[in-house]
Design a protein around this motif. Structure first.
Motif, short mmCIF file in Angstrom:
data_model
loop_
_atom_site.label_atom_id
_atom_site.label_comp_id
_atom_site.label_asym_id
_atom_site.label_seq_id
_atom_site.Cartn_x
_atom_site.Cartn_y
_atom_site.Cartn_z
N PHE A 275 0.82 -1.09 0.07
CA PHE A 275 0.13 -0.03 0.14
C PHE A 275 0.80 1.19 0.13
O PHE A 275 1.98 1.36 0.32
CB PHE A 275 -0.78 -0.03 1.26
N ALA B 104 -5.64 -5.96 -0.75
CA ALA B 104 -6.51 -4.77 -1.09
C ALA B 104 -7.84 -5.06 -1.11
O ALA B 104 -8.56 -4.05 -0.57
CB ALA B 104 -6.25 -4.47 -3.03
N GLU C 199 -2.28 5.23 2.42
CA GLU C 199 -3.15 4.00 2.58
C GLU C 199 -2.82 2.88 3.71
O GLU C 199 -3.95 2.71 4.52
CB GLU C 199 -3.28 2.93 1.34
N LYS D 219 -10.49 -3.00 1.53
CA LYS D 219 -11.54 -2.49 1.05
C LYS D 219 -12.68 -2.80 1.96
O LYS D 219 -13.46 -1.80 2.41
CB LYS D 219 -12.00 -2.91 -0.32
#
Lengths: 491, 507, 97
Positions: free
Chosen positions: A327, A356, A331, A360
């Motif tokens: 990241f 990811a 992030e 999320k």
């Protein structure tokens, strides 16, 4: 006097005593549950209520947790140590003595490195010892405060919950960074006990409680100043603020030629300390070895076994995960900003999800739901493994994004595992080609205009047909597949 | 002999056998003992509470199980009295103190559970010195117990109620607890048998603590075999007591049945005699040694030089633990509360409660213990005493290299008069001179009746001490002594006791 | 030598209200007892290890298992004063003058 001037004239000396409430299932000496929030006096038995004749038996997991904490703090582990009774009368303590440890702590002589502004400060650890928590007093009358109350009520549910006390030696050489070193150390302890899985580590719930000792030594002098002890400082920020406040307060007194009083002080939410009750006589706790318990003598093999279970150092682990997951700094920073998110994402990744996707789910859909429910992220009734399962269903095309959110909703509502929710709510994407074919044929028949456009090469017109099919299938179809079928039929 | 006489003078072993054989019912045995309690306890005051209804129900349940063909233990259906220091769910437990008056424990001690499991029927709770602190049962908050041999004398203490109940034929068996001699000294002065097992062999869970590192429950009975049978029932590992020893119980019943002391080396402790010892006590002790020698034992004299410091050591360790163990009686969660008038703060209410609820001896020991543990005195007092404990334990180790058991008088004198030592704590404390070393070292010890002192006609107790975990040797010696002496006397020592007013015993 | 005022301090530490008569009597008696036990510290010197239990045991522990029944009513039954399932006790701080 401005802070800079205090630091220029005096060297702050810190000492921190931190109580960690362990997250064992049962109490320190008995089988009563440690769960928070039971009916008053429901989680009590003859032992934790100190009834005549009752006797304690040590919780092995509490001892192991203490040893693991000690090892994480680079402590030596005692080869033989005893519990001791600390005798004093207070109604929240059922036996009118606290079982603790005195001159034979389980862990001693450790150290921790705390990084502040790119510099590393050493925090030397004096000891880690085991003891028990007390009951909870509620004051009635006098606005619910101890002073001016008419009487008090006691709930002993918390009595006997295992506590570890971690005591530093005096911390020197922190200078202007003293407040941040103190809070950095607390943050380290919080992350460590959570990584070890020995405590929920929530300061706001009192799982970690800090007593802050501060004194000032005039620069160039070797004489230790008189210290104040500020009790029950219960957030990282408050720890830093309390240190800073005491430095400023004591600095002003010393600069004016006064003397700092050795005393216990209270931390107030408004960001200042006030003097506690002064005891006329010094406490005399009359410690002696607890005759109802036998010594704890960890043999080296047991300690090695526990050492093998230690997680990575939290700072090293963070650095490794940041590198592994790839990241951006920002992030990754977002993950660190939400308490518990790092562990949840790491566990979800461990269960097979891409970093990811894991990020999320936890930082968007689940963070939103936690927010709505007013609970911490890791208190949501869904496990990383379940999130990974939802993501796997999505990746396989068994559900689409919209359905996946409904699956999550079902899991959070206690309807079972993701697979169970899919089955009971009928959320699976229809992959039955026959049913899809029928729906596609029906959609084409119902909208000949759109069908004609597609036939003429205006592929964009397929959208209307796809929408009709999806509607017909109540959303439980894979839109890409539907599009494929329509184009094939009209191609 | 009337029916009731035979039921209440029989041994527990006989009663158990006859109940199992359905020759007699547990209900009639229990009823006979309840009758004897009603008839004699006004004079003796051995009981603080009698649990009539539950006892009869338990007896009926045992009878029903036997009638249904169940095979129960050797003491099933036999009644027993329990010292009021043991929690028994549903029955008031006071520890002999006004501070716990009316308190009904919501749980039972492990010993009580074991008694229930073995089918014994609990008649009620017996009187004791307050929190078991005393040697005469006179510090009880509920009035003293009287010695059935002479109602003007004490039955010893702290377990005077249990010893008196057994020697007054109110119960064939009783449970006592022994911190410095509270089973053995009362047994000695009432002509009964009392044993303190090795520390850790009987669970302390649910027994109100006096001095945790010394307290140990044990059997009180009229015969060696009965004591051994009861010892067998209550001993054994208990995970609820961290100091409970996880080891097999020595074969105490086998030893009591055998009584074979041929070749056994018996060491007479040279320190326990001379000044302060009644002539009759010394005489009967010597005779007991002679009887054992005649039965084939080898007798040696053994010196245990640190035993003379045992009493002083005890009066440092015990009060220290007492001061902490008795802190919880503060009027907040159970028991007495005094002075809660809305104005007094919690500290004042605690002080008033404890000032009113504790008797003089309890206060004395709490303050002594507070002193011994306080800053600046710990090393000189508690610390030194724990070192002396090591020296006393070493004396035992050295002695047991020369002999298999140690023997001595159980207490320096016979039963003293009520009131005689109340105002002189040191004189009272000296009653436990001979019994305390075994508590400090944690070894097994017992007292067996060995005759009446010629000067006052009162019972003398003979103490036997065994190495830790070798409690069977106590019963080996006790059984041999009982066999030799009853043959000589032509009956049991208790047969020579005067009949109590109102007693159901007919001779 | 244990003075009357020292006994009073100890009684306060032990939360025991003593009458003047009790204080007088106890000071004398405690002094005699302390005199009698003084010999112990003279004999038990530095290099002797302390003994706390006869048969030394170590590491007696239980597994972390919940073993409990909800019995709040039974636990509160013996209390001198109860309010809302809590033990009611006098106010903690002495009133300010």
């Amino acid at each position: 006097m401005p802070y800079d001037e205090v630091v220029a004239r005096f060297e702050p000396v810190l000492g921190l005593e931190v109580h960690v409430e362990l997250s064992t299932k049962s109490k320190m000496w008995c089988g009563c549950p440690t769960d928070f929030g039971g009916e008053p006096n429901s989680h009590v038995c003859p032992v934790c209520l100190g009834l005549p004749g009752s006797l304690p038996v040590v919780n092995r997991l509490a001892v192991e947790s203490a040893i693991r904490i000690g090892l994480s703090l680079n402590c030596d582990i005692a080869t033989w140590c005893r519990f001791a009774r600390k005798n004093y009368f207070y109604p929240d303590m059922p036996k009118d003595y606290q079982v603790s440890q005195y001159d034979e702590p389980l862990c001693f002589d450790g150290n921790v490195a705390v990084e502040v502004g790119g510099l590393t400060y050493q925090v030397p650890i004096e000891r880690v010892h085991m003891e028990e928590d007390a009951g909870k007093l509620t004051h009635v009358g006098g606005a619910g405060r101890i002073s001016g109350a008419d009487y008090s009520l006691i709930d002993y549910n918390r009595a006997g919950v295992p506590l570890m006390e971690i005591v530093t030696k005096t911390i020197h050489g922190t200078g202007a960074a003293a407040p941040e070193v103190a809070s950095g150390y607390m943050a380290f302890l919080r992350d460590m006990v959570r990584a070890l899985g020995v405590s929920h580590g929530r300061m706001e719930r009192g799982n970690l409680r800090c007593d802050v000792n501060v004194s000032l030594t005039p620069r160039g002098s070797s004489e230790l100043g008189t210290r104040s002890e500020t009790k029950n400082v219960n957030s990282l920020r408050a720890v830093a603020d309390a240190v800073r406040y005491e430095m400023m307060r004591q600095g002003a007194i010393l600069a004016a030629g006064g003397r700092v009083k050795q005393e216990t002080r209270h931390w107030n939410e408004g960001g200042y300390t006030t003097p506690g009750r002064s005891k006329e006589e010094a406490q005399d706790y009359r410690y002696f070895p607890e005759p109802d318990l036998v010594p704890v003598a960890p043999d080296p093999a047991w300690v090695d076994e526990l050492r093998a279970t230690l997680p990575e150092h939290p700072a090293l682990r963070r650095a490794r995960l940041a590198a592994d997951w790839g990241f951006t700094e920002r992030e990754f920073g977002d993950i660190l900003a939400i308490e518990g998110a790092l562990e949840l994402i790491a566990d979800t990744v461990a269960a097979g999800t891409t970093p990811a996707a894991a990020r999320k789910w936890w930082l968007t859909e689940l963070a939103r739901r936690a927010n709505e429910a007013g609970v911490a992220l890791d208190e949501l009734p869904i496990t990383p493994a379940q999130v990974a399962e939802v993501q796997a269903l999505l990746a396989d095309g068994a559900v689409n994004d919209k359905l996946a959110r409904q699956v999550i909703e079902g899991v959070l509502a206690g309807e079972g595992s993701p697979a169970e929710v899919v089955a009971s709510r009928g959320l699976a994407v229809v992959s039955d080609t026959e049913a899809l074919d029928a729906a596609v044929i029906a959609a084409i028949a119902a909208d000949p205009e759109a069908a004609a456009k597609v036939r003429d090469g205006k592929v964009a017109a397929a959208g209307a047909l796809i929408g009709a099919v999806m509607k017909n299938m109540r959303g439980q179809a894979d839109a890409a597949k539907v599009r494929e079928l329509i184009l094939a039929k009209l191609g | 002999m009337s029916d009731i006489t035979s039921l209440i003078t029989a041994t527990a072993a006989e009663l158990g056998q006859r109940i199992a054989a359905r020759e007699i019912s547990s209900v009639e045995v229990v009823r006979a003992h309840l009758d004897q309690i009603t008839a004699t306890d006004e004079a003796v005051h051995a009981f603080l509470v009698v649990d009539t209804e539950r006892a009869l129900a338990q007896a009926a349940a045992v009878d029903a199980r036997i009638a249904a063909g169940e095979r129960l233990g050797p003491l099933a259906g036999v009644p027993i009295a329990v010292k009021d220091l043991l929690c028994y769910e549903g029955l008031p437990t006071t520890a002999g103190s006004r501070i716990l008056e009316g308190w009904v424990p919501p749980y039972s001690s492990t010993v009580v559970r074991r008694l229930n499991d073995a089918g014994l029927v609990i008649l009620g709770k017996t009187n004791l010195d307050e929190f078991a602190m005393g040697s005469s049962t006179e510090t009880s908050g509920y009035g003293p117990t009287h010695n059935p041999w002479d109602l003007t004398r004490t039955p010893g203490g702290s377990g005077g109620g249990s010893a008196a109940a057994v020697s007054a034929y109110q119960a064939p068996l009783a449970i006592g607890t022994d911190t410095g001699g509270s089973i053995r000294q009362p047994a000695a002065v009432t002509g009964s048998v009392g044993a303190k097992p090795t520390y850790g062999m009987v669970s302390r869970y649910g027994i109100i603590a006096m001095a945790s590192s010394l307290d140990q429950a044990g059997p009180v009975a009229r015969t060696t075999l009965d004591a051994a049978l009861l010892h067998q029932v209550i001993a054994g590992h208990d995970p609820l007591d961290s100091t409970s020893i996880n080891a097999a119980v020595a074969d105490v019943v086998g030893a009591a049945r055998s009584g074979d002391v041929k070749g056994l080396r018996i060491g007479l402790v040279t320190e326990f005699g001379g000044e302060g010892y009644a002539p009759g006590v010394e005489l009967r002790t010597r005779e007991a040694v002679t009887a054992l020698s005649a039965a084939g034992a080898e007798v040696v004299e053994v010196s245990c030089p640190h035993f003379v410091h045992a009493l002083a050591t005890y009066y440092l360790i015990m009060p220290a633990e007492v001061s902490s163990n008795l802190a919880r009686y503060d009027g907040m969660r159970y028991g007495l509360r005094v002075g809660d008038d809305g104005d007094n703060a919690v500290e004042t209410v605690m002080r008033l409660t404890r000032g009113k609820g504790f008797g003089t001896e309890a206060k004395r020991r709490i303050i002594l213990g507070t002193y011994a543990l306080s800053a600046g005195y710990y090393d000189a007092f508690y610390g030194s005493a724990q070192k002396m404990r090591t020296l006393i334990a070493r004396d035992f180790t050295a002695a047991f290299e020369q002999c298999d058991v140690l023997v001595s008088p159980a207490t320096p004198t016979t039963a003293f008069r009520l009131g005689e030592r109340v105002a002189d704590p040191m004189a009272m404390y000296k009653s436990d001179l001979c019994t305390i070393p075994a508590n400090l070292a944690g070894v097994g010890a017992a007292s067996f009746p060995c005759g009446l002192a010629p000067e006052d006609g009162l019972p003398v107790g003979f103490q036997v001490m065994s190495p830790a975990l070798a409690d069977d040797r106590l019963y080996l010696v006790g059984a041999a002594l009982e066999r030799e002496l009853t043959a000589k006397w032509g009956g049991r020592l208790l047969d020579q006791a005067p009949l109590l007013p109102g007693t159901k015993v007919v001779r | 030598m244990l003075t009357r005022s020292e006994v009073a301090k100890l009684a306060a530490l032990a939360r025991i209200e003593l009458s003047d008569a009790e204080l007088d009597e106890m000071a004398g008696q405690l002094d005699i007892i302390l005199g009698a036990v003084a010999a112990v510290s003279a004999v038990a010197t530095q290099d002797i290890p302390p003994t706390s239990h006869a048969v030394p045991l170590t590491n007696v522990m239980r597994d972390d298992v919940v073993n409990w029944q909800p019995r709040a009513a039974a636990m509160l039954a013996g209390a001198p004063d109860v309010e809302d399932d809590r033990f009611r006790v006098p106010h903690i701080l002495e009133e300010e003058q």
